[in-house]
Design an enzyme around this catalytic site. Structure first.
Site, PDB file in Angstrom:
ATOM      1  N   GLU A 161       0.876  -1.165   0.000  1.00 26.39           N
ATOM      2  CA  GLU A 161       0.000   0.000   0.000  1.00 26.39           C
ATOM      3  C   GLU A 161       0.918   1.221   0.000  1.00 26.39           C
ATOM      4  O   GLU A 161       1.577   1.523   0.994  1.00 26.39           O
ATOM      5  CB  GLU A 161      -0.897  -0.017   1.239  1.00 26.39           C
ATOM      6  CG  GLU A 161      -1.838   1.155   1.336  1.00 26.39           C
ATOM      7  CD  GLU A 161      -2.684   1.117   2.606  1.00 26.39           C
ATOM      8  OE1 GLU A 161      -3.554   1.992   2.757  1.00 26.39           O
ATOM      9  OE2 GLU A 161      -2.465   0.216   3.445  1.00 26.39           O
ATOM     10  N   GLU A 243      -8.360  10.666   4.923  1.00 25.93           N
ATOM     11  CA  GLU A 243      -8.564   9.819   6.090  1.00 25.93           C
ATOM     12  C   GLU A 243      -8.851  10.727   7.280  1.00 25.93           C
ATOM     13  O   GLU A 243      -7.922  11.276   7.872  1.00 25.93           O
ATOM     14  CB  GLU A 243      -7.335   8.948   6.359  1.00 25.93           C
ATOM     15  CG  GLU A 243      -7.102   7.875   5.317  1.00 25.93           C
ATOM     16  CD  GLU A 243      -5.927   6.972   5.658  1.00 25.93           C
ATOM     17  OE1 GLU A 243      -6.023   5.761   5.412  1.00 25.93           O
ATOM     18  OE2 GLU A 243      -4.903   7.484   6.184  1.00 25.93           O
TER      19      GLU A 243
END
Length: 388
Positions: A161, A243
């Site tokens: 990721e 986020e």
């Protein structure tokens, strides 16, 4: 730190409870211009990209208002501990996010693109964002790799990721620990490494920014050089979003694009309207000898930086073939990044000339350029526009 906790089993369970297939559920979600469903999604730009609410870490309500080029978070209830995972990852993506794949011009679907494929070196992406004045969040790319060719689009990626943090606010940090720095795409980044069952490599921009354009391979080469990835792995999706841990209303993805032909996409300079902050116009703009005006609006601000948009208008009766705008920053501010214009700065004095493609302005016509600045928002500096 988007852990992708949306599992295939959970999706199946939700669809079963709703009494519909996964395809039918996606169609219902994508029909709504405002998405409040936990996994709500909607295609944009003819299906080339998908916007997703992706509220994976909280049961509190989150809603996003989808535009033609991105989205704005309009409601972000609840909070999460800042030493743990975020509440969600509202984002736009290109490629495959579990069983959902973008369709128009997607070279990643359904089995990814190997990093050794010559086409991988041409994959470029661009993003433009607007940030609210409060909240705890990061603004980041989430780029996913699989160790082998994926056999289904529902697989959790097991390779890496790759996160690219353009900005963050509050006491948060990436997964793992800092392992060094890197200079990529014209900026310096702190490099973090951790593991969530797959490698998580995060690049945190030392000077926060609200836009970016880069080749994915430029970051991936650095990942490989650190032994955290491989050219044999497969790129499966490119995602850009936020986020949030605390708050998040007002976070806006103005635009997002991916090109696969070697061209460099350009962030749009037209932001999606956000409820926070309200753009603050400057004092009455000054008209130049050729009959043009320039008006500045501060469209976002955060600690140590801000974003502005300048509208240039031809107020004369003749066509302009070129224009330039000048002003003086009052408190040592500097331009960090600019689009739709060509900037120069000497001390506090800034001059922005038209780009090659937006110098022609007919009578009454206008154009806009945008920029990200370092320092506090400048208030209302007097702007001077000249044209010919």
């Amino acid at each position: 730190m988007n852990r992708r906790s949306r599992t295939v089993a959970l999706v199946a369970l939700l669809c079963s409870l709703l009494g519909m297939s996964g395809v039918a559920a996606a169609q219902v979600a994508s029909a709504a211009p405002v998405l409040c469903d936990q996994w709500g999604s909607a295609p944009i730009q003819g299906g080339r990209y998908t916007v997703m609410n992706n509220r994976w870490g909280t049961s509190a309500t989150q809603c996003i208002d989808v535009s033609s080029t991105g989205f704005t978070v309009t409601q972000a209830d609840g909070s999460a501990a800042t030493n743990g995972a975020p509440k969600s990852y509202p984002a736009a993506y290109y490629g495959c996010h579990y069983s959902s794949c973008t369709t128009n011009g997607n070279i990643l679907s359904p089995n990814g693109l190997q990093a050794s494929d010559p086409r991988f070196a041409t994959v470029s992406t661009s993003v433009s964002m607007t940030y609210p004045s409060s909240g705890t969040y990061d603004a980041a790319y989430d780029i996913w790799f699989h160790r082998s060719r994926p056999t289904t689009t529902t697989q959790q990626n097991d390779g890496a990721e790759l996160m690219v943090w353009l900005n963050h606010a509050g006491p948060i940090q990436p997964i793992g620990s800092k392992i060094g720095t890197a200079t990529i795409a014209g900026a310096t980044w702190d490099v973090w490494s951790g593991n969530s069952g797959w490698n998580v490599i995060s690049y945190v921009r030392q000077q926060p920014n609200a836009s970016a354009t880069f080749l994915v391979n430029d970051f991936w080469k650095d990942v490989v050089s650190r032994g955290l990835g491989s050219t044999s792995w497969y790129l499966t999706s490119i995602q850009a979003g936020f986020e949030p841990w605390v708050g998040g209303a007002g976070l806006t993805l103005n635009s997002f694009s991916v090109t696969t032909d070697g061209t460099q996409p350009t962030p749009t300079s037209t932001p999606t309207p956000t409820p926070t902050p309200t753009p603050t116009p400057t004092a009455t703009p000054t008209s130049g000898p050729a009959g043009c005006t320039a008006t500045l609006a501060v469209t976002g601000s955060w600690q140590g930086g801000f974003q502005g948009a300048v509208t240039v208008k031809n107020t004369g009766s003749a066509m302009l073939s070129r224009w330039s705008v000048g002003w003086a920053f009052p408190s040592g501010q500097t331009i960090n990044n600019l689009w739709n214009g060509v900037a120069s700065q000497s001390g506090s004095q800034v001059t922005v000339a038209n780009a090659p493609y937006n110098g022609l302005l007919g009578a009454g016509a206008s154009t806009t350029f945008g920029f990200v600045g370092n320092g506090s928002a400048p208030g209302s500096p007097a702007l001077t526009c000249t044209g010919s």
